[in-house]
Design a protein around this motif. Sequence first.
Motif, PDB file in Angstrom:
ATOM      1  N   SER B  93     -27.773 -37.924   5.223  1.00 51.25           N
ATOM      2  CA  SER B  93     -28.192 -37.491   6.957  1.00 51.25           C
ATOM      3  C   SER B  93     -29.358 -36.474   6.765  1.00 51.25           C
ATOM      4  CB  SER B  93     -27.229 -37.041   7.824  1.00 51.25           C
ATOM      5  OG  SER B  93     -26.504 -38.259   7.692  1.00 51.25           O
ATOM      6  N   VAL B  94     -29.129 -35.553   5.623  1.00 51.54           N
ATOM      7  CA  VAL B  94     -29.592 -34.538   5.971  1.00 51.54           C
ATOM      8  C   VAL B  94     -31.239 -35.233   5.152  1.00 51.54           C
ATOM      9  CG1 VAL B  94     -30.392 -32.133   4.015  1.00 51.54           C
ATOM     10  CG2 VAL B  94     -28.432 -32.917   4.966  1.00 51.54           C
ATOM     11  N   LEU B  95     -31.476 -36.014   4.354  1.00 45.23           N
ATOM     12  CA  LEU B  95     -32.837 -36.690   3.554  1.00 45.23           C
ATOM     13  C   LEU B  95     -33.015 -37.259   4.502  1.00 45.23           C
ATOM     14  CD1 LEU B  95     -31.704 -36.986   0.005  1.00 45.23           C
ATOM     15  CD2 LEU B  95     -32.891 -35.355   1.126  1.00 45.23           C
ATOM     16  N   ASN B  96     -32.023 -38.133   5.299  1.00 39.82           N
ATOM     17  CA  ASN B  96     -32.892 -39.725   5.964  1.00 39.82           C
ATOM     18  C   ASN B  96     -32.498 -39.661   7.548  1.00 39.82           C
ATOM     19  OD1 ASN B  96     -33.857 -40.179   3.284  1.00 39.82           O
ATOM     20  ND2 ASN B  96     -31.564 -41.211   3.396  1.00 39.82           N
ATOM     21  N   GLY B  97     -31.881 -39.186   8.054  1.00 40.27           N
ATOM     22  CA  GLY B  97     -31.116 -39.328   9.269  1.00 40.27           C
ATOM     23  C   GLY B  97     -31.808 -38.099  10.192  1.00 40.27           C
ATOM     24  N   GLY B  98     -32.622 -37.079   9.592  1.00 41.83           N
ATOM     25  CA  GLY B  98     -32.907 -35.906  10.516  1.00 41.83           C
ATOM     26  C   GLY B  98     -31.687 -34.917  10.724  1.00 41.83           C
ATOM     27  N   LEU B  99     -30.815 -34.823  10.109  1.00 39.68           N
ATOM     28  CA  LEU B  99     -29.451 -34.059  10.856  1.00 39.68           C
ATOM     29  C   LEU B  99     -29.812 -32.516  10.416  1.00 39.68           C
ATOM     30  CD1 LEU B  99     -27.030 -34.653  10.714  1.00 39.68           C
ATOM     31  CD2 LEU B  99     -25.870 -33.327   8.726  1.00 39.68           C
ATOM     32  N   LEU B 100     -31.188 -32.410  10.001  1.00 37.35           N
ATOM     33  CA  LEU B 100     -31.304 -30.797   9.944  1.00 37.35           C
ATOM     34  C   LEU B 100     -32.219 -30.492  10.976  1.00 37.35           C
ATOM     35  CD1 LEU B 100     -32.171 -29.874   6.505  1.00 37.35           C
ATOM     36  CD2 LEU B 100     -29.864 -28.868   7.491  1.00 37.35           C
ATOM     37  N   MET B 101     -32.541 -30.909  11.986  1.00 44.08           N
ATOM     38  CA  MET B 101     -33.340 -31.480  12.680  1.00 44.08           C
ATOM     39  C   MET B 101     -32.479 -31.319  14.310  1.00 44.08           C
ATOM     40  SD  MET B 101     -36.557 -31.232  12.075  1.00 44.08           S
ATOM     41  CE  MET B 101     -37.313 -30.888  13.406  1.00 44.08           C
ATOM     42  N   ARG B 102     -31.408 -31.937  13.734  1.00 44.83           N
ATOM     43  CA  ARG B 102     -31.004 -32.276  14.772  1.00 44.83           C
ATOM     44  C   ARG B 102     -30.443 -30.371  15.098  1.00 44.83           C
ATOM     45  NH1 ARG B 102     -28.439 -37.048  16.374  1.00 44.83           N
ATOM     46  NH2 ARG B 102     -30.821 -38.247  15.976  1.00 44.83           N
ATOM     47  N   ALA B 103     -29.737 -30.112  13.931  1.00 49.19           N
ATOM     48  CA  ALA B 103     -28.493 -28.907  13.799  1.00 49.19           C
ATOM     49  C   ALA B 103     -29.709 -28.181  14.990  1.00 49.19           C
ATOM     50  CB  ALA B 103     -28.399 -28.724  12.285  1.00 49.19           C
ATOM     51  N   LEU B 104     -31.009 -27.490  14.062  1.00 48.25           N
ATOM     52  CA  LEU B 104     -31.910 -27.226  14.391  1.00 48.25           C
ATOM     53  C   LEU B 104     -31.968 -26.927  16.209  1.00 48.25           C
ATOM     54  CD1 LEU B 104     -33.336 -24.677  12.553  1.00 48.25           C
ATOM     55  CD2 LEU B 104     -35.439 -26.178  13.552  1.00 48.25           C
ATOM     56  N   ALA B 105     -32.235 -28.300  16.701  1.00 45.06           N
ATOM     57  CA  ALA B 105     -32.134 -28.549  18.571  1.00 45.06           C
ATOM     58  C   ALA B 105     -31.074 -27.449  18.880  1.00 45.06           C
ATOM     59  CB  ALA B 105     -32.195 -30.050  18.276  1.00 45.06           C
ATOM     60  N   SER B 106     -29.544 -28.390  17.686  1.00 45.83           N
ATOM     61  CA  SER B 106     -28.629 -27.820  18.866  1.00 45.83           C
ATOM     62  C   SER B 106     -28.605 -25.900  18.706  1.00 45.83           C
ATOM     63  CB  SER B 106     -27.417 -28.006  18.070  1.00 45.83           C
ATOM     64  OG  SER B 106     -27.351 -29.231  18.353  1.00 45.83           O
ATOM     65  N   LEU B 107     -28.932 -25.171  17.439  1.00 50.71           N
ATOM     66  CA  LEU B 107     -28.895 -24.597  17.060  1.00 50.71           C
ATOM     67  C   LEU B 107     -30.201 -23.222  18.373  1.00 50.71           C
ATOM     68  CD1 LEU B 107     -28.532 -23.575  13.383  1.00 50.71           C
ATOM     69  CD2 LEU B 107     -27.087 -22.583  14.977  1.00 50.71           C
ATOM     70  N   LYS B 108     -30.732 -23.596  18.372  1.00 48.38           N
ATOM     71  CA  LYS B 108     -32.469 -23.002  19.678  1.00 48.38           C
ATOM     72  C   LYS B 108     -31.930 -22.985  20.533  1.00 48.38           C
ATOM     73  CE  LYS B 108     -36.770 -25.224  19.967  1.00 48.38           C
ATOM     74  NZ  LYS B 108     -37.209 -25.752  19.404  1.00 48.38           N
ATOM     75  N   VAL B 109     -30.720 -24.337  21.735  1.00 45.41           N
ATOM     76  CA  VAL B 109     -30.757 -23.772  22.567  1.00 45.41           C
ATOM     77  C   VAL B 109     -29.369 -23.303  22.794  1.00 45.41           C
ATOM     78  CG1 VAL B 109     -29.769 -25.190  24.362  1.00 45.41           C
ATOM     79  CG2 VAL B 109     -30.884 -26.716  23.090  1.00 45.41           C
ATOM     80  N   LEU B 110     -28.649 -23.165  21.606  1.00 45.30           N
ATOM     81  CA  LEU B 110     -27.395 -22.279  21.606  1.00 45.30           C
ATOM     82  C   LEU B 110     -27.816 -20.897  21.238  1.00 45.30           C
ATOM     83  CD1 LEU B 110     -24.274 -22.642  20.912  1.00 45.30           C
ATOM     84  CD2 LEU B 110     -24.576 -22.105  18.253  1.00 45.30           C
ATOM     85  N   VAL B 111     -29.107 -21.021  20.752  1.00 44.76           N
ATOM     86  CA  VAL B 111     -28.907 -19.148  20.344  1.00 44.76           C
ATOM     87  C   VAL B 111     -29.599 -19.109  22.254  1.00 44.76           C
ATOM     88  CG1 VAL B 111     -30.908 -17.467  19.542  1.00 44.76           C
ATOM     89  CG2 VAL B 111     -29.373 -19.127  18.515  1.00 44.76           C
ATOM     90  N   THR B 112     -30.712 -19.720  22.814  1.00 42.65           N
ATOM     91  CA  THR B 112     -31.391 -19.700  23.984  1.00 42.65           C
ATOM     92  C   THR B 112     -30.027 -18.796  25.072  1.00 42.65           C
ATOM     93  OG1 THR B 112     -32.774 -21.163  23.052  1.00 42.65           O
ATOM     94  CG2 THR B 112     -32.625 -19.617  26.001  1.00 42.65           C
ATOM     95  N   GLY B 113     -28.519 -20.234  25.313  1.00 38.46           N
ATOM     96  CA  GLY B 113     -27.554 -19.847  25.869  1.00 38.46           C
ATOM     97  C   GLY B 113     -26.625 -18.451  25.603  1.00 38.46           C
ATOM     98  N   TYR B 114     -26.802 -18.160  24.315  1.00 35.50           N
ATOM     99  CA  TYR B 114     -25.924 -16.947  23.461  1.00 35.50           C
ATOM    100  C   TYR B 114     -26.807 -15.558  24.371  1.00 35.50           C
ATOM    101  CZ  TYR B 114     -22.987 -14.498  20.552  1.00 35.50           C
ATOM    102  OH  TYR B 114     -22.158 -13.144  20.083  1.00 35.50           O
ATOM    103  N   ALA B 115     -27.935 -15.285  24.130  1.00 41.08           N
ATOM    104  CA  ALA B 115     -29.079 -14.470  24.247  1.00 41.08           C
ATOM    105  C   ALA B 115     -28.434 -13.876  26.101  1.00 41.08           C
ATOM    106  CB  ALA B 115     -30.370 -14.835  24.198  1.00 41.08           C
ATOM    107  N   VAL B 116     -28.772 -14.874  26.462  1.00 46.70           N
ATOM    108  CA  VAL B 116     -28.912 -14.904  28.514  1.00 46.70           C
ATOM    109  C   VAL B 116     -27.205 -14.660  28.637  1.00 46.70           C
ATOM    110  CG1 VAL B 116     -29.347 -15.801  30.480  1.00 46.70           C
ATOM    111  CG2 VAL B 116     -31.073 -16.459  28.405  1.00 46.70           C
ATOM    112  N   GLY B 117     -26.861 -15.144  28.085  1.00 41.69           N
ATOM    113  CA  GLY B 117     -26.103 -14.621  28.150  1.00 41.69           C
ATOM    114  C   GLY B 117     -24.847 -13.821  27.924  1.00 41.69           C
ATOM    115  N   ILE B 118     -25.223 -12.717  26.706  1.00 39.27           N
ATOM    116  CA  ILE B 118     -25.033 -11.525  26.472  1.00 39.27           C
ATOM    117  C   ILE B 118     -25.828 -10.649  27.051  1.00 39.27           C
ATOM    118  CG2 ILE B 118     -26.092  -9.248  24.800  1.00 39.27           C
ATOM    119  CD1 ILE B 118     -25.541 -11.684  22.628  1.00 39.27           C
ATOM    120  N   LEU B 119     -27.216 -10.978  28.038  1.00 37.92           N
ATOM    121  CA  LEU B 119     -28.221 -10.391  28.789  1.00 37.92           C
ATOM    122  C   LEU B 119     -27.135  -9.772  30.057  1.00 37.92           C
ATOM    123  CD1 LEU B 119     -30.439  -9.828  27.273  1.00 37.92           C
ATOM    124  CD2 LEU B 119     -31.455 -10.514  29.597  1.00 37.92           C
TER     125      LEU B 119
END
Lengths: 258, 303
Positions: B93-119
């Motif tokens: 999945s990492v090589l062909n299924g784009g798992l890393l991109m998926r994880a990155l997409a999740s992390l991006k949303v996660l960090v945004t929400g986390y940062a706003v929550g902290i603020l």
Amino acid sequence: MTHSEPLLSVRGVTIQYKTPQHLITATYRVDFDVHQGDRFILLGPSGCGKSTLQKAVGGYITPCEGEIRLKGQKVKEPGPDRMMVFQEFDQLLPWKTVKQNVAFALQTAKRLSRAEAEERAMHYVCKVGLEKFANSHPHMLSGGMKQRVAIARGMAMEPDILLMDEPFAALDALTRRRMQDELLALWEETRFTVLFVTHSIAEAIKIGNRILLLSPHPGRVKAEINSTTDPIEAARLEKRIHEMLFVNEPEEEEAEHA
Amino acid sequence: MLNMTATVPRDAGPATPVRAEIYHDDRASTSEDEITVVQARLTWAEALYNVPVLRKGLILVVLALAWEIYGRTLNNDLLFPSFSQTIAALWDSVLNGGLLMRALASLKVLVTGYAVGILLAAVLTALAIASRIGRDFLEIMTSMFNPLPAIALLPLALIWFGLGNMSLVFVLVHSVTWAIALNTHSGFLGVSRTLKMVGRNYGLKGWGFITKILIPAAFPSILTGLKIGWAFAWRTLIAAELVFGVSSGSGGLGWFIFENKNLLEISNVFAGLLTVIIIGLVVENLIFATIEKRTIQRWGVQH
């Protein structure tokens, strides 16, 4: 400043505070003067308002009657011109090393540059004999060492008056005696002014040059006397103070020794 | 009565025997070779056992082994793929299924929400220590919203913000804010009176007092809040993505899991779940553990 002008003058100070049930009068119309270079002791049994009185000098409590003046200025709020040394060991900032604890006070309150603050901090850390522990965090130190850091911090700020609230009360007896000697040696060196709260008569006579005796409930001035360095005189004085404080109040005595 | 001790006669009872005084010379009695070992090196096994990474690593290896054995004995790829199959699927999945991109997409949303929550939590707790009414406000808000599952707000979020990252961020902020605000606030309340008095003695007030005294003193609680907030956010995100993951063309990890379940690619589902776990482990054991080691453990407020 002329010789007769006191450094700190406390005039008719009454302090009251509220608990949920009661209005408590901690001190009632207390007067005293502290002069430059004094080792002035507030002595009395528990409940005589000596700590409360000192916190008022520190600016943490506002008296409801009377006034406190330092160098002629009315005391309104806490400030670095009156450095406190507390009884509690947690008075050092645990996230800073010994040196940083002293330097941080200088940087924040005195606006010294980092280099200047560290240099002066190191000077006073050495003075209390903790140069080996300058880069340790407070949790690595013993109780006596922590109190030494607090004293170094107070002295490094070169305040008008050092306020010490039973600083040695939580130490073991041997360490306490050594700290008393060290404090006197430091005083011989720099002749700072100190207002020292204690409930130990022996400590009062040893540390102080002038002693204010307070009686409890509410705290009133019972006497203001001179201390002595002569051992025989000191023993006599200790007995006299003991009689003055406790002769008509056996229950207070018991509570004091409990 | 205290006087009692003075009136009790000292010589009551049988007399104690008279004994000679004894003094010990400091070093004379023990010769050099008699002195016992004061400091000894630990044995190899003990030294290794004292390294937390090794201990935890060992547990992980045992768990993976148990998984492999169970998977092989069950021999049912549709229900429970083995560890090696999952790793193979993960690699694929990492090589062909784009798992890393998926994880990155999740992390991006996660960090945004986390940062706003902290603020938001910072603003709320600042108000809470500034005034009595602010404190009441925070207490009421946390007791109302902390027990409310973030996912329960998702339908509303979808109506308000549509099928986009905004909805995800909204539920994330909700899941993070209250945990952090609650812990920070109780940390501030727990700062010792003496330390507060020391801070005021330095002439610190308002913002300086908060940043230089309150925040470092309450740091253990704040860090706990941040850790809980992170875990809440991660859970909420994956759950929310399972419900709807298609946002602006690329879904996150939750959507990856959901998609593969629909395709009955169960080893990929496991690979997705494993990714969630790995990211969680990395954040907990690398990021938060490092912060802990550099701060509260060094300060001696936690051992």
